[in-house]
Design an enzyme around this catalytic site. Structure first.
Site, mmCIF file in Angstrom:
data_model
loop_
_atom_site.group_PDB
_atom_site.id
_atom_site.type_symbol
_atom_site.label_atom_id
_atom_site.label_comp_id
_atom_site.label_asym_id
_atom_site.label_seq_id
_atom_site.Cartn_x
_atom_site.Cartn_y
_atom_site.Cartn_z
ATOM 1 N N SER A 45 0.837 -1.221 0.000
ATOM 2 C CA SER A 45 0.000 0.000 0.000
ATOM 3 C C SER A 45 0.861 1.255 0.000
ATOM 4 O O SER A 45 0.595 2.214 -0.734
ATOM 5 C CB SER A 45 -0.862 0.049 1.268
ATOM 6 O OG SER A 45 -1.892 -0.874 1.193
ATOM 7 N N ARG A 79 1.499 4.390 -2.977
ATOM 8 C CA ARG A 79 1.333 5.816 -2.661
ATOM 9 C C ARG A 79 2.631 6.568 -2.906
ATOM 10 O O ARG A 79 2.620 7.705 -3.403
ATOM 11 C CB ARG A 79 0.865 5.962 -1.208
ATOM 12 C CG ARG A 79 -0.618 5.545 -1.060
ATOM 13 C CD ARG A 79 -0.961 5.114 0.331
ATOM 14 N NE ARG A 79 -2.390 4.866 0.511
ATOM 15 C CZ ARG A 79 -3.029 3.738 0.203
ATOM 16 N NH1 ARG A 79 -2.368 2.726 -0.353
ATOM 17 N NH2 ARG A 79 -4.324 3.606 0.427
ATOM 18 N N SER A 88 -13.138 2.255 3.494
ATOM 19 C CA SER A 88 -12.220 1.801 2.443
ATOM 20 C C SER A 88 -11.129 2.828 2.202
ATOM 21 O O SER A 88 -11.402 3.973 1.845
ATOM 22 C CB SER A 88 -12.996 1.569 1.138
ATOM 23 O OG SER A 88 -12.105 1.578 0.044
ATOM 24 N N ASP A 125 -7.124 -7.652 4.814
ATOM 25 C CA ASP A 125 -6.347 -8.508 3.907
ATOM 26 C C ASP A 125 -5.795 -9.754 4.609
ATOM 27 O O ASP A 125 -5.329 -10.679 3.949
ATOM 28 C CB ASP A 125 -5.190 -7.714 3.282
ATOM 29 C CG ASP A 125 -5.704 -6.655 2.307
ATOM 30 O OD1 ASP A 125 -6.853 -6.763 1.850
ATOM 31 O OD2 ASP A 125 -4.940 -5.718 2.008
ATOM 32 N N LYS A 163 -12.720 -8.785 -3.334
ATOM 33 C CA LYS A 163 -11.260 -8.630 -3.457
ATOM 34 C C LYS A 163 -10.797 -9.342 -4.733
ATOM 35 O O LYS A 163 -11.575 -9.567 -5.637
ATOM 36 C CB LYS A 163 -10.577 -9.174 -2.203
ATOM 37 C CG LYS A 163 -10.962 -8.414 -0.932
ATOM 38 C CD LYS A 163 -10.438 -6.997 -0.960
ATOM 39 C CE LYS A 163 -10.854 -6.217 0.280
ATOM 40 N NZ LYS A 163 -10.448 -4.821 0.221
ATOM 41 N N ARG A 192 -13.177 -13.929 -1.516
ATOM 42 C CA ARG A 192 -12.301 -14.603 -0.538
ATOM 43 C C ARG A 192 -13.078 -15.396 0.516
ATOM 44 O O ARG A 192 -12.489 -16.283 1.144
ATOM 45 C CB ARG A 192 -11.373 -13.583 0.128
ATOM 46 C CG ARG A 192 -10.263 -13.139 -0.804
ATOM 47 C CD ARG A 192 -9.257 -12.227 -0.144
ATOM 48 N NE ARG A 192 -8.198 -11.920 -1.105
ATOM 49 C CZ ARG A 192 -7.414 -10.846 -1.050
ATOM 50 N NH1 ARG A 192 -7.549 -9.975 -0.072
ATOM 51 N NH2 ARG A 192 -6.470 -10.662 -1.957
ATOM 52 N N ARG A 238 -3.298 -13.796 -1.971
ATOM 53 C CA ARG A 238 -3.474 -14.036 -0.532
ATOM 54 C C ARG A 238 -4.037 -15.433 -0.255
ATOM 55 O O ARG A 238 -3.763 -16.021 0.788
ATOM 56 C CB ARG A 238 -4.337 -12.941 0.097
ATOM 57 C CG ARG A 238 -3.706 -11.557 -0.097
ATOM 58 C CD ARG A 238 -3.915 -10.605 1.035
ATOM 59 N NE ARG A 238 -3.338 -9.311 0.682
ATOM 60 C CZ ARG A 238 -2.051 -8.977 0.841
ATOM 61 N NH1 ARG A 238 -1.192 -9.841 1.367
ATOM 62 N NH2 ARG A 238 -1.608 -7.789 0.477
#
Ligand code: S3P
Length: 424
Positions: free
Chosen positions: A23, A27, A163, A310, A337, A341, A384
């Site tokens: 993440s 950014r 979110s 996550d 996702k 999931r 994941r």
């Protein structure tokens, strides 16, 4: 690639330096691209998702080059019209954050993605951006997104969803327009955008669950990226459930909006200790020690959900080894996702012998259960899922064969090598 995972005989031992946060990497490249001058990013993620963000920034005219372990960004502070379609591949963060940046530009752009990303919901960003005056054509609120650059105006937006991607999208749109843009969410989601924008000189303020941003010119910076707690999560769970294990994880990001997994491990009675904390580029970082533990079930719901969203697939693996019934609620967004999931975890974990059931918004897991394995499992092209099933495989009686294991490269290409380094 079919990956075979065998039961660990003598425990996991040693230490692992956790690779860069996905993440924060996204950014870092996007925000330094908006800052006029030279920025240096240390320890940028080698995952395919953050590399998709690098490619897109380059396609928007930014000079972004890797020099040894550094990513050097040179920007005029302005983006240029892209010559072709911008491919976000599997990365939802790239698509949703870039939409906020691109909606207010003086040029048009098209964002596409792979099959999985093309099936993920984009209404959550298209609706608030439209309220700001954006014009985005989509395939029934899904990618491809055809963004017509417009002059946007500030809004106060209250989101039903907690979110970070939606929040970041709106804040990035607000960065470039007069007036105050604010975003309020029901619970606090990860706040890396707020921290990094502030670190780069933006006029941004947080008040409980609301963030307000005003037009700001970002300044170039040196940014050092900490390890990803979402990657550390696989080692945390493995250390807790593989008998005789004792491991240390180094350089783990410990931002409180991400540490839900540590709180859950503690609540379940896990031996987990944060050894040492410091702040790097505005983010809290530390080392964690984990050892094999007798675990008890717990309820996971409410405000903690965005702080471990996550990690829920691997927390489901953890819960199979906890005495009692673990219930995970309020996690309906897990169905949107890289795969559904909830369905994927339940289907594959049942194959290896877990007592796990699906609810509309989560899981019910009965433990402690001996996992049998001895079968092939699917990953649904979801990194994941692949890593969570690997961790489950470490305690299965018989070998587990994981299909399409190469999908781990989306966030964690070092996964296999680092696990091998602590298997005795
Ligand atoms: C992310 C936010 C979360 C998370 C995703 C990365 C981010 O998504 O699941 O892997 O970098 O902002 P949502 O914002 O959709 O919850």
């Amino acid at each position: 690639m079919l990956k075979f995972v065998n039961k660990i005989k003598n425990g996991l031992k040693g230490s692992v330096t956790i690779p860069a946060d996905k993440s924060i990497s996204h950014r870092a490249v996007m925000f330094t691209s908006l800052a006029k001058g030279k920025s240096v990013i240390k320890n940028f993620s080698k995952g395919q998702d953050p590399l998709s963000s690098v490619s897109i920034c380059k396609a928007l005219g930014i000079d972004a080059e890797f020099e040894n372990d550094l990513l050097i960004i040179n920007s005029t502070g302005k983006l240029a019209a892209p010559k072709g379609i911008l491919d976000c591949r599997n990365s939802g963060t790239t698509m949703r954050l870039m939409s906020g940046i691109l909606a207010g530009q003086s040029f048009n752009s098209i964002l596409t993605g792979d099959e999985s990303l093309s099936n993920r919901p984009m209404k959550r960003i298209i609706e608030p951006l439209a309220l700001m005056g954006a014009e985005i054509l989509s395939n029934d609120y899904k990618a491809p997104l055809n963004i017509h650059g417009k002059n946007l105006h500030a809004i106060n937006y209250t989101s039903k969803l907690a979110s970070a991607q939606v929040k970041s999208c709106i804040l990035l749109a607000g960065l470039n327009i007069e007036g105050k843009t604010s975003f309020t969410e029901p619970y606090i989601s990860r706040n890396h955008t707020e921290i990094m924008l502030k670190y780069m000189g933006a006029n941004i303020h947080t008040n409980n669950n609301s963030v307000t941003i005003e037009k700001s010119q970002l300044e170039p910076r040196t940014i050092e990226i900490c390890g990803d707690i979402s990657s550390a999560a696989y080692f945390i769970v493995a250390g807790l459930i593989v008998p005789n294990s004792k491991i240390i994880l180094r350089n783990v990001g410990l931002n409180p909006t991400r540490t839900g997994i540590i709180e859950v491990a503690e609540k379940m009675g896990g031996n987990i200790e944060v050894l040492d904390k410091k702040t790097v580029s505005g983010e809290i970082v530390g080392d964690i020690q984990i050892s094999y533990s007798d675990l008890k079930a717990c309820i996971i719901e409410g405000e903690i959900i965005p702080r471990l969203i996550d990690e829920l697939p691997v927390i489901a693996v953890l819960a199979t080894q906890a005495e009692g019934t673990t219930v995970i609620k309020n996690a309906q967004d897990l169905r949107h996702k890289e795969s559904d999931r909830i369905k994927a975890v339940v289907t594959e974990m049942k194959k290896i012998g877990a007592d796990i059931n699906e609810t509309p918004d989560g899981f019910v897991i009965n433990g402690k259960k001996l996992l049998t394995g001895g079968c092939e499992v699917e990953t649904y092209h979801d990194h994941r899922l692949a890593m969570s099933l690997y961790v489950a495989g470490l305690i299965c009686e018989k070998t587990v064969a994981i299909k399409d294991f190469e999908w781990v490269d989306i966030s964690f290409p070092e996964f296999d090598r680092l696990f091998n380094s602590i298997i005795l």
